[in-house]
Design an enzyme around this catalytic site. Structure first.
Site, short mmCIF file in Angstrom:
data_model
loop_
_atom_site.label_atom_id
_atom_site.label_comp_id
_atom_site.label_asym_id
_atom_site.label_seq_id
_atom_site.Cartn_x
_atom_site.Cartn_y
_atom_site.Cartn_z
CB CYS A 132 48.28 36.81 44.94
SG CYS A 132 47.04 37.57 45.98
CG HIS A 246 43.73 35.43 43.04
ND1 HIS A 246 42.98 34.70 43.94
CD2 HIS A 246 44.49 36.28 43.78
CE1 HIS A 246 43.28 35.10 45.18
NE2 HIS A 246 44.20 36.04 45.10
#
Ligand code: A2P
Length: 341
Positions: A132, A246
Site C-alpha cells: 500500500c 496512509h
C-alpha cells in the site's frame, strides 16, 4: 464478455473494499464467488443489493466454480498455498499479498505507472499488487521521475491500523474506549508491538539485519521493480493511531534542478492524482479527506531550502482502496481490456 470472479478474503478489510470497488466500476462479472475461511463460509456478503453466499476457500473451489479472475487478499500464506490452484483451474490471479511480489516471473503492477507489465501475466498466471505505501508513492512520483529523473527518495510514512486488517482496527478502537474508561492498561495489545492508541510506533513488520523493517524494504525493492530503475530509497515506516488512509512525507532528490511550481503542474497531470496544495488556507491532504476515494492526494509541494534539485511533499491515499482494492481492480480491468483485444 463477462467473467466469473472470485474474491479470496471477501470478509476482510481489503476484500470488502474489493467488492465495493467492483460494484462501483460495474466490473463485467458473470458470477461472483466470495471466498473466506470455514469461519465465515455459509454467511453472506452484499453485492449490487443482493445477498451472495460466502464459500470456503478450498483447493478445488476454483475448478468447481469455473473461476476466471481471482483477487486474493487473505494473507501471504493463503496466497502461497491457494493461488497455484486458481492458476491451475485456468484463472488469472491478482494477488494483494507480498508473497509473489519480488518473484522475477511475476509482474508487479501499478496501472498508472507500469501497465505494460500486465502482459507478462502468463509467465506464472499471477499479477502482484504492490504494498500500500509503495503504490501511492510511485503514483505521485512517476510523473516527476519522467520529467526530472529521480535519483533518491527519503520517505517517512504515517500508516493507518487498517493496513493490518480488521482486527487491528478493532484493537485501536478498543484501546481508545478503554482509555476513556481508565482501563487502558488492561486492554489487549496483540496486533502491534506496543499500545497503538495515543502512540506512534516506528516498526511495521519485523526488523531485518540491515536495521530496516520488512515493510521499509518493500518500499525500496518494489519501487525499483515497478519503475524499472535503480533509485535510492530510504524509508521509515510508522504506524499511527488512525483507522484509514496512509500519509507519507517524501523528499525526492532529482538529477536536474526542479522548481516546486513546475513540479506541482507535472504531478497534477499524473493519472488518478489530485493536487491539494493551498497551505495559506490550510489545504493539504489528510487521511480523513481521502477515505473511500480512489485518487492519491499530493500537497505541501515545496523546494528544499538548500538544494535546488530537492523537493518535499506530503502524499495521502486510502490504503484499503488505492493501496489495495482499487489497484487490484484496475489491474483486473486492464487485463480484461488486453485479453479482449
Ligand atoms: P475469515 O473472515 O473467514 O477469517 P483481514 O485482513 O481484515 O484480517 O481479513 C482477512 C481475510 O482473509 C478474511 O476474509 C479472512 O476470512 C480471510 N482468511 C484468513 N485466513 C484464511 C484462510 N486460511 N483461508 C481462507 N480465508 C482466510
Amino acid at each position: 464478455r463477462k467473467f466469473n470472479v472470485a474474491v479470496v478474503g471477501a470478509t476482510g478489510a481489503v476484500g470488502e473494499e474489493m467488492l465495493r470497488v467492483l460494484e462501483e466500476v460495474d466490473f463485467p462479472i458473470a458470477k461472483l464467488v466470495p471466498l473466506a475461511s470455514a469461519r465465515s463460509a455459509g454467511g453472506t456478503i452484499e453485492y449490487k443489493g443482493e445477498e451472495v453466499l460466502v464459500k470456503e476457500l478450498t483447493e478445488s473451489v476454483f475448478e468447481e466454480e469455473d473461476v476466471e479472475i481471482a483477487l486474493f487478499s487473505a494473507g501471504g500464506s493463503v496466497s502461497a498455498k491457494y493461488a497455484p490452484f486458481a492458476v491451475e483451474a485456468g484463472a488469472v490471479v491478482v494477488d494483494n499479498t507480498s508473497h509473489f511480489r519480488m518473484d522475477p516471473d511475476v509482474p508487479l503492477v501499478v496501472p498508472e505507472v507500469n501497465p505494460q507489465d500486465i502482459a507478462r501475466w502468463r509467465e506464472k498466471g499471477i499479477i502482484a499488487n504492490p504494498n500500500c505505501s509503495t503504490i501511492q508513492m510511485v503514483q505521485a512520483l512517476k510523473p516527476l521521475h519522467d520529467e526530472y529523473g529521480i535519483e533518491r527518495i527519503d520517505v517517512s510514512t504515517y500508516q493507518a491500523t487498517s493496513g493490518a486488517g480488521k482486527s487491528a482496527m478493532e484493537e485501536l478502537v478498543n484501546q481508545m474506549q478503554a482509555f476513556f474508561a481508565f482501563k487502558l492498561e488492561d486492554s489487549p495489545k496483540e496486533r502491534f508491538p506496543h499500545q497503538i492508541a495515543l502512540n506512534t510506533i516506528p516498526q511495521i513488520d519485523v526488523f531485518l539485519d540491515n536495521g530496516f523493517t520488512k515493510e521499509e524494504m518493500k518500499m525500496v525493492n518494489e519501487t525499483n521493480k515497478i519503475m524499472h530503475d535503480t533509485i535510492e530509497v530510504a524509508a521509515t515506516c510508522v504506524r499511527v493511531p488512525t483507522l484509514r488512509g496512509h500519509a507519507e512525507s517524501i523528499t525526492v532528490t532529482c538529477k536536474r534542478d526542479v522548481d516546486a511550481d513546475a513540479a506541482r503542474e507535472v504531478i497534477a497531470k499524473g493519472e488518478n492524482i489530485v493536487v491539494m496544495d493551498d497551505p495559506k488556507n490550510s489545504v493539504y491532504p489528510m487521511p480523513v479527506l481521502c477515505v473511500d476515494k480512489n485518487e492519491t492526494f499530493v500537497g505541501r509541494i515545496r523546494n528544499d531550502i538548500y538544494r535546488s534539485n530537492v523537493l518535499h511533499m506530503f502524499v495521502v491515499a486510502d490504503n484499503l482502496r488505492v493501496g489495495a482494492a482499487t489497484n487490484a481492480v484496475r489491474i483486473a480491468q486492464k487485463w480484461v481490456e488486453m485479453e479482449s483485444e
